[in-house]
Motif scaffolding. Structure first.
Motif, short mmCIF file in Angstrom:
data_model
loop_
_atom_site.label_atom_id
_atom_site.label_comp_id
_atom_site.label_asym_id
_atom_site.label_seq_id
_atom_site.Cartn_x
_atom_site.Cartn_y
_atom_site.Cartn_z
N ASP A 122 0.84 -1.20 0.00
CA ASP A 122 0.00 0.00 0.00
C ASP A 122 0.88 1.25 0.00
O ASP A 122 0.66 2.20 -0.73
CB ASP A 122 -0.86 0.12 1.27
CG ASP A 122 -1.65 -1.12 1.56
OD1 ASP A 122 -1.48 -2.10 0.83
OD2 ASP A 122 -2.44 -1.10 2.51
N LEU A 147 2.64 1.85 -3.31
CA LEU A 147 1.72 2.36 -4.33
C LEU A 147 1.45 3.84 -4.12
O LEU A 147 1.49 4.63 -5.07
CB LEU A 147 0.38 1.62 -4.25
CG LEU A 147 0.32 0.20 -4.77
CD1 LEU A 147 -1.11 -0.30 -4.71
CD2 LEU A 147 0.82 0.15 -6.18
N GLN A 160 1.51 -7.73 -10.36
CA GLN A 160 0.56 -6.74 -10.85
C GLN A 160 1.20 -5.41 -11.21
O GLN A 160 0.59 -4.60 -11.89
CB GLN A 160 -0.55 -6.55 -9.80
CG GLN A 160 -1.36 -7.84 -9.65
CD GLN A 160 -2.40 -7.78 -8.55
OE1 GLN A 160 -3.56 -7.55 -8.80
NE2 GLN A 160 -1.99 -8.02 -7.32
N SER A 184 -4.91 -10.88 -12.25
CA SER A 184 -5.32 -10.13 -11.06
C SER A 184 -5.21 -11.10 -9.89
O SER A 184 -6.19 -11.60 -9.34
CB SER A 184 -6.76 -9.62 -11.21
OG SER A 184 -7.09 -8.82 -10.11
N THR A 201 -4.36 -11.36 -6.64
CA THR A 201 -4.96 -11.33 -5.29
C THR A 201 -6.47 -11.53 -5.35
O THR A 201 -7.06 -12.19 -4.51
CB THR A 201 -4.66 -10.00 -4.59
OG1 THR A 201 -4.97 -8.93 -5.47
CG2 THR A 201 -3.22 -9.89 -4.17
N ARG A 246 -11.38 4.12 -14.87
CA ARG A 246 -10.63 2.90 -14.60
C ARG A 246 -9.23 3.39 -14.23
O ARG A 246 -8.54 4.01 -15.04
CB ARG A 246 -10.59 2.04 -15.86
CG ARG A 246 -10.01 0.67 -15.67
CD ARG A 246 -9.98 -0.05 -17.01
NE ARG A 246 -9.31 -1.33 -16.86
CZ ARG A 246 -9.95 -2.46 -16.64
NH1 ARG A 246 -11.25 -2.50 -16.61
NH2 ARG A 246 -9.28 -3.59 -16.49
N TYR A 247 -8.82 3.12 -12.99
CA TYR A 247 -7.60 3.75 -12.49
C TYR A 247 -6.85 2.75 -11.60
O TYR A 247 -7.42 2.23 -10.64
CB TYR A 247 -7.99 5.00 -11.69
CG TYR A 247 -6.84 5.75 -11.06
CD1 TYR A 247 -5.65 5.97 -11.75
CD2 TYR A 247 -6.94 6.27 -9.77
CE1 TYR A 247 -4.61 6.67 -11.17
CE2 TYR A 247 -5.91 6.98 -9.19
CZ TYR A 247 -4.74 7.17 -9.89
OH TYR A 247 -3.70 7.86 -9.32
N ASP A 248 -5.59 2.50 -11.95
CA ASP A 248 -4.82 1.51 -11.17
C ASP A 248 -3.78 2.17 -10.26
O ASP A 248 -2.87 1.49 -9.77
CB ASP A 248 -4.16 0.50 -12.10
CG ASP A 248 -3.12 1.14 -13.00
OD1 ASP A 248 -2.82 2.32 -12.82
OD2 ASP A 248 -2.59 0.45 -13.89
N ILE A 249 -3.86 3.45 -10.08
CA ILE A 249 -2.95 4.27 -9.26
C ILE A 249 -1.65 4.57 -9.99
O ILE A 249 -1.14 5.67 -9.90
CB ILE A 249 -2.58 3.63 -7.90
CG1 ILE A 249 -3.82 3.16 -7.15
CG2 ILE A 249 -1.84 4.64 -7.02
CD1 ILE A 249 -3.49 2.51 -5.82
N HIS A 266 -10.01 -3.67 -3.24
CA HIS A 266 -9.99 -3.19 -4.62
C HIS A 266 -8.95 -2.10 -4.80
O HIS A 266 -8.26 -2.06 -5.81
CB HIS A 266 -11.38 -2.68 -5.02
CG HIS A 266 -12.26 -3.78 -5.51
ND1 HIS A 266 -11.98 -4.51 -6.64
CD2 HIS A 266 -13.40 -4.30 -5.02
CE1 HIS A 266 -12.91 -5.42 -6.84
NE2 HIS A 266 -13.79 -5.33 -5.85
N PHE A 275 -6.12 -1.37 -2.94
CA PHE A 275 -4.70 -1.61 -2.69
C PHE A 275 -4.22 -3.03 -2.99
O PHE A 275 -3.04 -3.29 -2.98
CB PHE A 275 -4.36 -1.25 -1.24
CG PHE A 275 -4.55 0.20 -0.96
CD1 PHE A 275 -3.70 1.15 -1.50
CD2 PHE A 275 -5.61 0.65 -0.19
CE1 PHE A 275 -3.87 2.49 -1.26
CE2 PHE A 275 -5.79 1.99 0.06
CZ PHE A 275 -4.93 2.92 -0.48
N ASN A 327 -6.13 -5.14 -5.50
CA ASN A 327 -6.52 -5.49 -6.87
C ASN A 327 -6.18 -4.40 -7.87
O ASN A 327 -6.46 -4.55 -9.06
CB ASN A 327 -8.04 -5.76 -6.93
CG ASN A 327 -8.46 -6.83 -5.94
OD1 ASN A 327 -7.64 -7.62 -5.49
ND2 ASN A 327 -9.73 -6.85 -5.59
N PHE A 328 -5.63 -3.30 -7.40
CA PHE A 328 -5.25 -2.19 -8.28
C PHE A 328 -6.46 -1.65 -9.05
O PHE A 328 -6.37 -1.33 -10.23
CB PHE A 328 -4.14 -2.62 -9.26
CG PHE A 328 -2.83 -2.89 -8.58
CD1 PHE A 328 -2.71 -3.92 -7.68
CD2 PHE A 328 -1.72 -2.11 -8.84
CE1 PHE A 328 -1.51 -4.18 -7.04
CE2 PHE A 328 -0.52 -2.36 -8.20
CZ PHE A 328 -0.42 -3.39 -7.31
N ARG A 329 -7.59 -1.58 -8.39
CA ARG A 329 -8.78 -1.02 -9.03
C ARG A 329 -9.25 0.18 -8.21
O ARG A 329 -10.30 0.16 -7.57
CB ARG A 329 -9.89 -2.07 -9.07
CG ARG A 329 -9.59 -3.29 -9.92
CD ARG A 329 -10.83 -4.18 -9.95
NE ARG A 329 -10.52 -5.52 -10.40
CZ ARG A 329 -10.50 -5.90 -11.67
NH1 ARG A 329 -10.73 -5.02 -12.61
NH2 ARG A 329 -10.24 -7.15 -11.99
#
Lengths: 439, 312
Positions: A91, A94, A115, A399, A401, B57-60, B269, B271, B273-275
């Motif tokens: 976290d 990211l 990922q 995907s 996780t 749609r945003y994966d950070i 989602h 942190f 699943n990157f969603r």
């Protein structure tokens, strides 16, 4: 309403307080990307006696000693060690990347690496490796590790240590008490199921920890039985196929003689030392953890490979986690970061230290011989060498996780007996197909 | 002239502030400006951003792509876990808020008695409210463990075999509700303050009218502390819909998603699943749910809450 009035002096004092609060609040926001250290941008500056400072985020605390060793040896680079808890390291990374404040070098767990490795967060290092005269690519001993850091032929990261394979640890005392032969590398899951009831003593002590296992063991079991989680083009889940269902069913059967799921958490980190459990999954060659879980290796326990579904297995493969380290692609101190990055991976002093904690991926066998004097420790550290060539990174799909959670929630229903394994895997397949549609 | 008359008679006529009043206004705004800046930067700003990100749609790690209402479409039509997490959270919220109010009031009434060592009792009951969430979560793992936990041990003393609290699709949620009641001391302090503000003459009058203890409680105490109950009720709803720590630490949403609370699902989602776009959309739904429940509660409060001195 109060009749109290502010004097000009009081007003100015208040304004001063507010004014003073602004820089304070700014400071709370953390450092800006280019203000982290006094010598930021030193790479571009004229030659200086000051070392270039780089930030290194890591979840393994004892590796700070490796950093100290490097800082003592290096005349040009100073590494700042930032310890991050495992539970929040991904976290944090990211958010740091999104905010432009990521450390120059960082650790990331296997599932998250899958990922992000295609998202240009990590610096491509193929050329760095090729041009570094100290690096001998053939001395990286585990093929799974090398594959793991590579995307379309370009290498983006190196593993922190060797691929993390789990084996079966067992209490020799408990087997001897029950008059049973000790587990060995030829064991299958059917052997576990056969001895399980004989080793189980109800609420007093158990044959094995619960059937809730680390994700790599589910995968090993499915793959060894010829099953797959998803198809080759990653468009369809295959967990409802007979090979996967049969494999999972063998683990579900453990509920008859294992500790109740959920109970092992309360036994703390080292439940095995007290003899309450006869068999348990444990990372192969992780000596530091072994010592903790066996009261400094005094509990008459040993390990073997994880039992296969059949002997020989339909597919000879072991899935394991591979935790990675990489250089941030936006780092402004890439050369300095590389200097530490490659030193940590291949320098003999670094390897000699790391092998005392857990297995390494560079010149592992030679380092064990040169650095480890304790014979039992050396035996332990090299236990997994015969199967490392068969190992591969734990991959649940694009995907990872999300797919794993979908599998796990249905698997839990099978363990609880609320669904048959086939029903559970049918439901998991349906859920995973929806996930794959949206990747 | 006509204009002047019209301005003078308008209820919305702008009054000219004196220098002093203007000065005070500016000073007031300056003093609250840290809060305003904080609110705009850390609450209102993110709320607007989440509203936008929920449409992307945003994966950070890469820029967001606008997808319109696709996230909401998926949520309502193809995501069973959205409904599951909403249901789990609603059941938990309903249970904890009502039980929390009842237990909190009961405790406050008990701790409002004149007994020796009362300060100590009050401190003991309040202490859980200030203990770190993660530490408490680990304590509950021990308490509810099936073989050696204190709960099942206590049940065994009366001949009951306790369930596997933390690995049962039936019992895990009740266990979480029980855990939440442990921190009831936070609300209890407010009830206690409310009780101590009830004028004693009201009890005397009730007594003269022949009211017993229960009638006094029902007709005097409860109406008089109803604003505090209402406050705790609203805070309880908001807090219980955002429950996260215990399920994250203890069960990670399991077994079989039986403790998949809404915020845990959102967190996964964002942190895992990157969603982040989908997570932002979930966040907006959570905001709407909490806001709706709060508005309904305020509407109901007109009938159920007694405000002393309010002209109805």
């Amino acid at each position: 309403m109060s009749n109290q009035r502010f004097s000009r002096r009081q007003f100015l004092r208040g304004a001063a307080v507010v004014g003073a609060a602004v820089p304070f609040l700014q400071a709370c926001g953390g450092p800006s990307p280019d203000s982290g250290s006094a010598d930021a941008g030193a790479d571009d500056a004229a030659p200086s006696m000051e070392k270039t400072s780089v930030r290194y985020a890591q979840v393994i605390g004892p590796l700070d000693k490796q950093v100290d060793m490097f800082n003592e040896q290096s005349d040009t680079v100073h590494v700042e060690f930032e310890l991050v808890p495992w539970g929040e390291h991904a976290d944090k990374l990211l958010i740091d990347v999104a905010a432009g404040t990521a450390p120059d070098l960082w650790f990331i767990g296997g599932p998250w690496w899958i990922q992000i490795k295609r998202k240009e967060v990590a610096l491509p290092i193929t050329e760095f490796l090729a041009n570094d005269p100290d690096v001998v690519m053939d001395d990286f001993e585990f093929p799974a590790d090398s594959d793991w850091g590579t995307v379309d032929g370009e290498i983006y990261g190196l593993p922190t240590n060797s691929v993390i394979l789990r084996g079966l640890a067992y209490s020799e005392d408990r087997f001897e008490e029950a008059g049973l032969d000790l587990p060995n590398e030829d064991w299958t899951l059917a052997d576990v199921a056969e001895v399980g009831p004989k080793l189980n003593r109800g609420d007093e002590s158990f044959a094995i920890t619960s059937p809730l296992l680390a994700a790599d063991l589910y995968l090993t079991t499915i793959w060894q039985n010829g099953g797959q989680v998803i198809n080759e083009d990653e468009s369809k889940c295959l967990l409802d196929q007979p090979e996967a269902v049969e494999a999972i069913d063998q683990l579900v059967a453990w509920r008859e003689f294992s500790m109740k799921p959920g109970a092992d958490q309360a036994l703390g980190e080292f439940p095995t030392a007290g003899g309450k459990i006869a068999m348990w999954p444990m990372v192969l060659a992780d000596w530091d953890t072994w010592l903790k879980r066996t009261a400094n290796d005094t509990t008459n326990q040993w390990m073997t490979f994880w039992p296969s579904t059949t002997n020989p297995p339909a597919v000879d493969v072991y899935a394991g986690s591979v935790h990675m380290e990489a250089i941030w692609s936006q780092s402004e101190k890439i050369d300095a970061a590389w200097e530490f990055f490659i030193w940590r991976a291949i320098n003999q002093d670094s390897l000699d230290y790391q092998i005392t904690l857990f297995p390494i991926n560079y010149r592992m066998e030679a380092t064990v011989k040169s650095a480890i004097t304790n014979e039992r420790q050396a035996d332990f550290l090299t236990l997994h060498l015969p199967i490392t060539g068969l190992s591969t990174g734990e991959y649940w799909g694009p995907s990872t996780t999300e797919i794993l959670n979908a599998f796990r929630s249905e698997y839990e229903l099978a363990i609880l007996g609320e669904k048959t394994t086939q029903e559970a895997m049918d439901a998991a397949t349906k859920a995973i197909d929806v996930i794959l549609e949206d990747v | 002239m006509a204009t002047a008359v019209s301005q003078a008679s308008s209820p919305f006529r702008r009054t000219r502030l004196s220098r002093t009043a203007l000065f005070e206004n500016i000073a007031g705004y300056l003093f609250i400006s840290p809060w305003i800046v904080g609110f705009l930067a850390f609450e209102f700003g993110p709320l607007i951003a989440a509203g936008y990100l929920g449409l992307t749609r945003y994966d950070i790690l890469t820029p967001p792509n606008f997808v319109g209402l696709a996230n909401y479409d998926k949520m309502f039509t193809r995501d069973p876990l959205f409904w599951k997490s909403l249901w789990v959270t609603a059941v938990y919220s309903l249970s904890t808020v009502f039980l929390g109010v009842i237990l909190g009031v009961a405790l406050a009434v008990l701790l409002n008695q004149k007994v020796r060592g009362m300060s100590l009792y009050r401190t003991i009951y309040y202490l859980p409210a200030v203990v770190s969430g993660v530490a408490v979560a680990y304590m509950w793992i021990w308490v509810f463990t099936p073989e050696a936990g204190i709960v099942n041990y206590a049940l065994s003393l009366i001949g009951i075999t306790g369930p596997n609290w933390l690995f049962s699709t039936t019992w895990t949620l009740p266990a979480f509700v029980a855990m939440s009641l442990w921190a009831v001391g936070g609300g209890m302090v407010l009830y206690l303050a409310g009780l101590q503000g009830v004028p004693t003459q009201l009890y005397e009058a009730a007594s003269l009218d022949g009211a017993g203890r229960w009638a006094s409680f029902w007709n005097v105490t409860l109406p008089m502390i109803s604003p505090v109950i209402f406050f705790n009720f609203i805070i309880g709803i908001i807090g219980s819909f955002q429950v996260f720590t215990n399920s994250f630490v203890i069960t990670n949403g399991g077994p079989a998603n039986s403790t998949l609370f809404f915020v845990l699902y959102l967190y996964r989602h964002a942190f895992e699943n990157f969603r982040m776009g989908y997570a932002a959309a979930l966040g907006m739904i959570l905001f709407i749910v909490i806001m709706t429940l709060t508005v309904i509660s305020f509407r109901l409060s007109n009938r159920l809450v007694y405000y002393e001195g309010r002209i109805t």
